[in-house]
Enzyme design. Structure first.
Site, PDB file in Angstrom:
ATOM      1  N   SER A   1      -5.965 -15.380  -6.055  1.00 27.81           N
ATOM      2  CA  SER A   1      -7.337 -15.246  -6.121  1.00 27.81           C
ATOM      3  C   SER A   1      -8.208 -16.473  -6.013  1.00 27.81           C
ATOM      4  CB  SER A   1      -7.835 -14.504  -7.518  1.00 27.81           C
ATOM      5  OG  SER A   1      -7.052 -13.303  -7.862  1.00 27.81           O
TER       6      SER A   1
HETATM    7  N1  SAM Z   1      -3.521 -13.135 -10.145  1.00 28.84           N
HETATM    8  C1  SAM Z   1      -2.578 -13.515  -9.035  1.00 28.84           C
HETATM    9  C2  SAM Z   1      -2.483 -14.890  -8.624  1.00 28.84           C
HETATM   10  O1  SAM Z   1      -3.164 -15.685  -9.314  1.00 28.84           O
HETATM   11  O2  SAM Z   1      -2.060 -15.223  -7.824  1.00 28.84           O
HETATM   12  C3  SAM Z   1      -3.121 -12.646  -7.660  1.00 28.84           C
HETATM   13  C4  SAM Z   1      -3.275 -11.242  -7.832  1.00 28.84           C
HETATM   14  S1  SAM Z   1      -3.300 -10.367  -6.280  1.00 28.84           S
HETATM   15  C5  SAM Z   1      -5.100 -10.452  -5.991  1.00 28.84           C
HETATM   16  C6  SAM Z   1      -3.067  -8.845  -6.814  1.00 28.84           C
HETATM   17  C7  SAM Z   1      -1.510  -8.388  -7.199  1.00 28.84           C
HETATM   18  O3  SAM Z   1      -1.530  -7.160  -7.978  1.00 28.84           O
HETATM   19  C8  SAM Z   1      -0.685  -8.288  -6.003  1.00 28.84           C
HETATM   20  O4  SAM Z   1       0.406  -9.296  -6.391  1.00 28.84           O
HETATM   21  C9  SAM Z   1      -0.091  -7.019  -6.154  1.00 28.84           C
HETATM   22  O5  SAM Z   1       1.187  -6.722  -5.640  1.00 28.84           O
HETATM   23  C10 SAM Z   1      -0.176  -6.512  -7.559  1.00 28.84           C
HETATM   24  N2  SAM Z   1      -0.418  -5.068  -7.950  1.00 28.84           N
HETATM   25  C11 SAM Z   1      -1.096  -4.225  -7.100  1.00 28.84           C
HETATM   26  N3  SAM Z   1      -0.664  -3.096  -7.711  1.00 28.84           N
HETATM   27  C12 SAM Z   1      -0.063  -3.068  -8.709  1.00 28.84           C
HETATM   28  C13 SAM Z   1       0.864  -2.277  -9.841  1.00 28.84           C
HETATM   29  N4  SAM Z   1       0.227  -1.248  -9.883  1.00 28.84           N
HETATM   30  N5  SAM Z   1       1.278  -3.104 -10.884  1.00 28.84           N
HETATM   31  C14 SAM Z   1       1.589  -4.312 -10.912  1.00 28.84           C
HETATM   32  N6  SAM Z   1       1.101  -5.134  -9.815  1.00 28.84           N
HETATM   33  C15 SAM Z   1       0.397  -4.632  -8.765  1.00 28.84           C
END
Ligand code: SAM
Length: 218
Positions: free
Chosen positions: A59
């Site tokens: 993000s």
């Molecule tokens: N906070 C993270 C960082 O600082 O790098 C960025 C997160 S990214 C925008 C969103 C993440 O949510 C992705 O890695 C994606 O695989 C994960 N995600 C999506 N659906 C999910 C779920 N049901 N459970 C866990 N993780 C999930």
């Protein structure tokens, strides 16, 4: 703090209205360059999301700071994070809370983030591979919950895992644009308010958006 981080704080964090001194200090301490792939190192301190592989992103720094500030951490909380991704937000949380429980559904990202955070010396983080739209029941309830992927609506399972007096910050809305929703549990009642607009990758899971054929991408 190196020059790139210093500029990022001045321009995009303090400069855009983040006020909590603990959040600003954590953003200054955790080096975002350690969480982005080698090809993006030069853009590590720019205020936008960057690709981390598997179709996912780290993000933008301002959004990380805004969501962290919205959690209102004093240092004693147990925090559940859904969407470990690169582990950058996880590290910021680990600087500011007592314990962090983080859930990721894509195995390659979960493994890389865990290796990175352990190598950096964080000892207050527990990692889980699974569908975070269902939360992490084993350690519930949590004082704070942060979801870093967009949900069609706040998942009931996650609302159920907010402790009394606790708070969740979650992007809610369609894939092309959401609002950050702040949900609190006060004397058993659930209070909701909308905050700023944002765009996150989808939360894929049973209480999120429908995904591929399996529950987990490996
Ligand atoms: N906070 C993270 C960082 O600082 O790098 C960025 C997160 S990214 C925008 C969103 C993440 O949510 C992705 O890695 C994606 O695989 C994960 N995600 C999506 N659906 C999910 C779920 N049901 N459970 C866990 N993780 C999930």
């Amino acid at each position: 703090m190196n020059e790139g981080i210093r500029r990022m704080i001045e321009r995009d964090i303090a400069g855009r209205g983040i006020r909590d001194p603990r959040v600003i200090a954590a953003m200054g301490k955790v080096d975002r360059a350690l969480f982005v792939p080698p090809e993006w190192k030069e853009s590590a301190y720019d205020d936008h999301p960057l690709s981390i592989g598997a179709g996912q992103t780290i993000s933008q720094p301002y959004m990380v700071a805004f969501m962290t500030e919205a959690l209102g951490l004093s240092g004693d909380e147990r925090v559940l994070e859904i969407g470990t991704g690169s582990g950058y937000q996880t590290a910021i949380l680990a600087e500011l809370a007592r314990e962090v429980y983080t859930v990721e559904r894509i195995e390659s990202l979960a493994t890389a983030a865990e290796d990175r955070l352990v190598a950096l010396g964080y000892a207050n983080i527990r990692f889980h591979l699974g569908d975070g739209s269902l939360g992490w029941r084993e350690y519930a309830p949590y004082d704070r919950i942060i979801v870093t992927a967009a949900a069609p609506a706040a998942p009931p399972s996650l609302i159920g895992q907010i402790a009394e007096g606790g708070r969740m910050v979650i992007p809610v809305g369609p894939p092309d644009g959401q609002a950050l929703e702040i949900i609190e549990r006060r004397e058993g009642r659930i209070l909701r308010r909308n905050s700023i607009g944002c765009i996150f990758v989808p939360l894929v899971g049973k209480e999120g958006f429908p995904g591929g054929p399996g529950q987990l991408d490996r």
